[in-house]
Design a protein around this motif. Structure first.
Motif, PDB file in Angstrom:
ATOM      1  N   ALA A 218       1.114  -0.907   0.105  1.00 28.05           N
ATOM      2  CA  ALA A 218       0.205  -0.341  -0.134  1.00 28.05           C
ATOM      3  C   ALA A 218       0.574   0.941  -0.223  1.00 28.05           C
ATOM      4  CB  ALA A 218      -0.545  -0.301   1.345  1.00 28.05           C
ATOM      5  N   SER A 219       0.701   2.052  -0.080  1.00 28.20           N
ATOM      6  CA  SER A 219       0.585   3.951  -0.452  1.00 28.20           C
ATOM      7  C   SER A 219       0.558   4.734   0.709  1.00 28.20           C
ATOM      8  CB  SER A 219       1.359   3.913  -2.182  1.00 28.20           C
ATOM      9  OG  SER A 219       0.194   4.465  -2.950  1.00 28.20           O
ATOM     10  N   VAL A 220       0.516   5.629   0.753  1.00 28.20           N
ATOM     11  CA  VAL A 220       0.319   7.115   1.690  1.00 28.20           C
ATOM     12  C   VAL A 220       0.740   8.319   1.184  1.00 28.20           C
ATOM     13  CG1 VAL A 220       0.012   5.399   3.575  1.00 28.20           C
ATOM     14  CG2 VAL A 220       2.583   6.452   3.412  1.00 28.20           C
ATOM     15  N   SER A 221       0.227   9.038   2.210  1.00 22.40           N
ATOM     16  CA  SER A 221       0.044  10.049   1.048  1.00 22.40           C
ATOM     17  C   SER A 221       2.070  11.557   2.068  1.00 22.40           C
ATOM     18  CB  SER A 221      -0.813  11.473   1.279  1.00 22.40           C
ATOM     19  OG  SER A 221      -0.842  11.652   3.155  1.00 22.40           O
ATOM     20  N   ASP A 222       2.114  12.626   1.522  1.00 21.97           N
ATOM     21  CA  ASP A 222       3.267  12.361   2.341  1.00 21.97           C
ATOM     22  C   ASP A 222       2.797  13.311   3.954  1.00 21.97           C
ATOM     23  OD1 ASP A 222       4.737  12.441   0.546  1.00 21.97           O
ATOM     24  OD2 ASP A 222       5.151  14.083  -0.472  1.00 21.97           O
ATOM     25  N   ALA A 223       1.383  13.801   4.057  1.00 21.32           N
ATOM     26  CA  ALA A 223       0.910  13.784   4.654  1.00 21.32           C
ATOM     27  C   ALA A 223       0.731  12.803   5.910  1.00 21.32           C
ATOM     28  CB  ALA A 223      -0.468  14.676   4.427  1.00 21.32           C
ATOM     29  N   GLU A 224       0.237  12.297   5.508  1.00 20.64           N
ATOM     30  CA  GLU A 224      -0.019  10.450   6.158  1.00 20.64           C
ATOM     31  C   GLU A 224       1.517  10.278   6.335  1.00 20.64           C
ATOM     32  OE1 GLU A 224      -3.448   8.189   4.908  1.00 20.64           O
ATOM     33  OE2 GLU A 224      -2.053   8.229   3.170  1.00 20.64           O
TER      34      GLU A 224
ATOM     35  N   THR B 143      11.699   8.850  13.492  1.00 19.08           N
ATOM     36  CA  THR B 143      12.680   7.799  12.776  1.00 19.08           C
ATOM     37  C   THR B 143      12.212   8.861  11.225  1.00 19.08           C
ATOM     38  OG1 THR B 143      11.919   6.067  10.795  1.00 19.08           O
ATOM     39  CG2 THR B 143       9.695   6.998  11.921  1.00 19.08           C
ATOM     40  N   GLU B 144      13.222   8.748   9.985  1.00 18.32           N
ATOM     41  CA  GLU B 144      13.128   9.273   8.850  1.00 18.32           C
ATOM     42  C   GLU B 144      11.788   8.839   8.419  1.00 18.32           C
ATOM     43  OE1 GLU B 144      14.431   7.724   4.706  1.00 18.32           O
ATOM     44  OE2 GLU B 144      16.492   7.717   6.263  1.00 18.32           O
ATOM     45  N   THR B 145      11.666   9.671   6.758  1.00 19.87           N
ATOM     46  CA  THR B 145      10.640   9.435   5.808  1.00 19.87           C
ATOM     47  C   THR B 145       9.906   7.981   5.432  1.00 19.87           C
ATOM     48  OG1 THR B 145      11.702   9.704   4.279  1.00 19.87           O
ATOM     49  CG2 THR B 145      10.300  12.250   5.032  1.00 19.87           C
ATOM     50  N   ALA B 146      11.414   7.365   5.607  1.00 25.89           N
ATOM     51  CA  ALA B 146      11.080   5.926   4.812  1.00 25.89           C
ATOM     52  C   ALA B 146      10.645   5.083   6.877  1.00 25.89           C
ATOM     53  CB  ALA B 146      12.445   5.051   4.680  1.00 25.89           C
ATOM     54  N   GLY B 147      10.190   5.699   7.325  1.00 22.22           N
ATOM     55  CA  GLY B 147       9.857   4.742   9.094  1.00 22.22           C
ATOM     56  C   GLY B 147       8.400   4.978   8.870  1.00 22.22           C
ATOM     57  N   GLY B 148       8.455   6.878   8.294  1.00 20.80           N
ATOM     58  CA  GLY B 148       7.656   7.428   8.505  1.00 20.80           C
ATOM     59  C   GLY B 148       6.131   6.556   7.523  1.00 20.80           C
TER      60      GLY B 148
END
Ligand SMILES: *Cc1c(COP(=O)(O)O)cnc(C)c1O
Ligand SMILES: [Zn+2]
Length: 429
Positions: A329-335, A351-356
């Motif tokens: 699945a994928s998620v938005s930058d805000a998520e 965590t960094e963005t990958a962890g987010g």
């Protein structure tokens, strides 16, 4: 560092993942017959005979405790303390999400450069040195350049790394500090990678994720081994991991399968779910559309470390998610930003963005009923938030600035109690 613990590697050959053609364990990554990717194969009967839980437990406190499963021949491997990161039971996050048994595999604190890439680079550069390379290189989305530069410095190898020019400041600084040559390419990762393939052909360098890719990618198996060992020699029911090229995801799967094959854990059908950002989700799109091929995309997301538009191992990741009854699945930058904050607030892990991305997809899958609350679930956190501070800047409030006087503190504290948390963080006293 030399370890006199247990046996040597059981690696036997490079094998084409598509046609099965075999090659010597050299610096090559593409099949001459069908252009399929090459992967290291092992003598599993040797592993069955020589490796036990005890021999592993007696090994070093690093990825090298799994050395027989890694393609490095000499005792002269590079051990900078990579691996054996915490597996944390995340009770507060679990409660927030509605899960009963959730674990975080925390590679945000992997050594030496605070991402899972230290695993793959430790293996690739150990092999590079054995194969006689004096200059090493990589095409990087950020973390790989940090890792290659740091471990090359430790090993005394010359280093030239290639990154997209628009990376986060922390990733660039975290490479430059080791004094490699850094090429900031005006283009996206896929363009950087294409350039590097040409340089690999003309310069005779060891590119960790090109001509050394079969060795590099084996390092990710240790993320599977460690979780199995840290769960008390058991496999989880479900894992969630981020997808860039899809290599990490596929190799966690290989790691679990090898432990089953060698008899180190009981057989279990682990479900594999993958996480991407909406702004670069070629694997998630193929999954959603039921395709078995990937349509490359042009990345546009804050999750730069996983922004690969043309993922080399995308089809293998797809195959694994489907056959294990998982999801991608994928998620938005805000998520993604919310995911970073949620993990920080509930578990104290930045965590960094990958962890987010991973946490946001975990949440999404739980809400959609695609992860059962009773499943023992492991979420892989692969990088550290201090390297992507830009991503959360402006979303985390401000400190309360006060005078060095008790009454100034008391007034600020009183206001802090009356305002809700998000609001008071914005207030300057
Ligand atoms: C590189 C990277 C990944 C994914 O790597 P692949 O093996 O290419 O899928 C995930 N998280 C972080 C932080 C990374 O740097
Ligand atoms: Zn082939």
């Amino acid at each position: 560092m030399t370890q006199a613990t247990h046996s040597t590697t059981a690696a036997t050959a490079l094998t084409c993942k598509e046609c099965g053609a075999e090659y010597e364990l050299k610096a090559t990554h593409v099949c001459e017959y069908c252009f399929g990717p090459l992967e290291v194969s092992y003598d599993y009967s040797q592993l069955q005979r020589t490796v036990t839980r005890q021999t592993i437990e007696a090994g070093p406190n690093s990825i090298w405790r799994y050395r027989p499963f890694l393609p490095v021949q000499t005792d002269n491997y590079i051990d900078v303390g990579t691996g054996m990161t915490p597996l944390l039971q995340a009770n507060r996050l679990a409660r927030r999400l509605g899960l009963k048994r959730l674990f975080i595999k925390n590679d945000a604190v992997n050594m030496p450069t605070l991402s899972f890439k230290d695993r793959v680079v430790s293996v690739a550069l150990s092999r590079a040195r054995e194969l006689g390379f004096s200059t090493v290189s990589c095409a990087s989305t950020g973390n790989l350049a940090n890792s290659t530069a740091a471990i090359a410095a430790h090993a005394g190898l010359d280093c030239c790394v290639f990154i997209p020019a628009d990376l986060e400041a922390g990733k660039v600084l975290g490479t430059l500090i080791y004094s490699p040559t850094v090429m900031a390419v005006q283009g996206n990762y896929d363009q950087v990678n294409r350039l590097c393939c040409e340089v690999a052909n003309t310069h005779g360098w060891g590119f960790v994720n090109i001509n050394l890719r079969p060795y590099y990618s084996e390092g990710s198996k240790t993320l599977g081994y460690e979780v199995a060992e840290q769960l008390g020699w058991q496999l989880p029911d479900h894992i969630v991991a981020p997808l860039a090229s899809g290599s990490l995801f596929s190799k966690i799967y290989k790691g679990f399968q090898e432990f089953i094959k060698v008899g180190l854990v009981d057989e279990k059908a682990v479900r594999f779910s993958g996480a991407q950002a909406d702004g670069c989700s070629p694997i998630a799109q193929a999954f959603a559309e039921g395709r078995d091929f990937i349509n490359p995309v042009k990345p546009n997301t804050i999750a730069k470390s996983i922004a690969i538009g043309n993922p080399a191992d995308g089809v293998y990741a797809l195959e694994i998610a489907r056959k294990t009854n998982g999801n991608i699945a994928s998620v938005s930058d805000a998520e993604i930003i919310d995911g970073i904050k949620l993990l920080a607030e509930t578990e104290g892990i930045f965590t960094e963005t990958a962890g987010g991305t991973t946490i946001a997809v975990l949440k999404k899958l739980v809400e959609a009923g695609k992860i059962d609350p009773d499943e023992t679930t492991v979420a892989y956190i692969t990088g550290n938030g201090l390297k992507t501070q830009e991503a959360v800047q402006g979303y985390i409030g401000e400190p309360l600035t006060i005078e060095p006087k008790l009454d100034s503190f008391e007034r600020a504290w009183e206001r802090a109690q009356t305002l809700d948390r998000l609001e008071w963080q914005q207030v300057l006293v």
